[in-house]
Write a protein that holds these residues in place. Structure first.
Motif, PDB file in Angstrom:
ATOM      1  N   ASN A  95       1.005  -1.131   0.014  1.00  0.00           N
ATOM      2  CA  ASN A  95       0.033  -0.121   0.026  1.00  0.00           C
ATOM      3  C   ASN A  95       0.950   1.344  -0.145  1.00  0.00           C
ATOM      4  O   ASN A  95       0.584   2.213  -0.704  1.00  0.00           O
ATOM      5  N   CYS A  96       2.050   1.358   0.731  1.00  0.00           N
ATOM      6  CA  CYS A  96       2.590   2.394   0.769  1.00  0.00           C
ATOM      7  C   CYS A  96       3.566   2.510  -0.481  1.00  0.00           C
ATOM      8  O   CYS A  96       3.675   3.707  -0.701  1.00  0.00           O
ATOM      9  N   TYR A  97       4.188   1.457  -0.956  1.00  0.00           N
ATOM     10  CA  TYR A  97       4.669   1.438  -2.401  1.00  0.00           C
ATOM     11  C   TYR A  97       3.747   2.118  -3.307  1.00  0.00           C
ATOM     12  O   TYR A  97       4.330   2.986  -4.194  1.00  0.00           O
ATOM     13  N   ASP A  98       2.391   1.572  -3.535  1.00  0.00           N
ATOM     14  CA  ASP A  98       1.624   2.213  -4.451  1.00  0.00           C
ATOM     15  C   ASP A  98       1.437   3.783  -4.378  1.00  0.00           C
ATOM     16  O   ASP A  98       1.524   4.524  -5.089  1.00  0.00           O
ATOM     17  N   HIS A  99       1.278   4.113  -2.968  1.00  0.00           N
ATOM     18  CA  HIS A  99       1.148   5.734  -2.530  1.00  0.00           C
ATOM     19  C   HIS A  99       2.177   6.393  -3.092  1.00  0.00           C
ATOM     20  O   HIS A  99       2.012   7.371  -3.697  1.00  0.00           O
ATOM     21  N   TYR A 100       3.279   5.976  -2.658  1.00  0.00           N
ATOM     22  CA  TYR A 100       4.736   6.674  -2.821  1.00  0.00           C
ATOM     23  C   TYR A 100       4.823   6.726  -4.452  1.00  0.00           C
ATOM     24  O   TYR A 100       5.326   7.692  -4.902  1.00  0.00           O
ATOM     25  N   HIS A 149      -0.942   5.503   8.379  1.00  0.00           N
ATOM     26  CA  HIS A 149      -1.764   4.525   9.140  1.00  0.00           C
ATOM     27  C   HIS A 149      -2.189   3.222   8.737  1.00  0.00           C
ATOM     28  O   HIS A 149      -3.012   2.757   9.300  1.00  0.00           O
ATOM     29  N   GLY A 150      -1.662   2.820   7.487  1.00  0.00           N
ATOM     30  CA  GLY A 150      -2.100   1.621   6.850  1.00  0.00           C
ATOM     31  C   GLY A 150      -1.449   0.295   7.571  1.00  0.00           C
ATOM     32  O   GLY A 150      -1.634  -0.778   7.190  1.00  0.00           O
TER      33      GLY A 150
END
Length: 181
Positions: A95-100, A149-150
């Motif tokens: 999820n973090c990778y996708d957002h960043y 927050h994920g």
């Protein structure tokens, strides 16, 4: 009567100092004045003053430099996320990778574009600090928060330090861009 002789190079240096010192002092004042309008004065000053372009920049230039600082911090975070993701697949890390990934590849370049007039697809795109500020809040800060927050309750993000630095840079950039509106 004694005549004082001054060499031409020494005289030139003296004149340059007299002319340029007030200009550089004014620019230092602009950085100080601008950074006082942000929520993190120390981060703002420490990010802008070392950049050689900041001494000749107006507020728009300072905003652009701060977006470049944001880009660097987001890229550093993305690299750390990628390294962690290579070690093991985890939905929160993905999820973090996708957002960043979206931030670095699409949203931050759009923000930079909003701060600079440019030709785009055969048409001219106008300078739009209001759009840049909206993108900083909606497309960057919100995505950083989703990453932070994920990880759920009781689980700390392995990138907490980096996401905090990215978020703080985005908030300062948004505050500087807000001055332009």
């Amino acid at each position: 009567m004694k005549i004082v002789s001054i060499s031409l190079p020494l005289l030139t240096i003296f004149i340059i100092q007299i002319v340029l010192l007030p200009i550089s002092h004014c620019r230092a004042d602009l950085i100080d004045q601008t950074c006082k309008q942000t929520p993190n004065y120390n981060l703002c000053v420490s990010s802008l003053k070392p950049n050689p372009r900041s001494s000749a920049a107006d507020v728009k230039g300072l905003a652009t430099i701060m977006v470049e600082v944001l880009t660097s911090k987001a890229n550093d975070t993305l690299n750390k996320i990628w390294a962690q993701l290579l070690r093991h697949e985890d939905p929160a890390i993905r999820n973090c990778y996708d957002h960043y990934g979206y931030m670095v590849a699409a949203f931050i370049p759009e923000i930079y574009g909003d701060l600079t007039s440019r030709g785009f697809g055969g048409r001219f795109v106008r300078y739009s600090p209001a759009q840049a500020e909206r993108r900083l809040h909606d497309d960057v800060i919100r995505r950083v928060d989703h990453c932070r927050h994920g990880f759920g309750k009781g689980r700390r993000s392995p990138f907490a330090k980096e996401t905090k630095a990215t978020r703080e840079a985005a908030v300062v950039a948004a505050a500087i861009v807000r001055i332009l509106i």
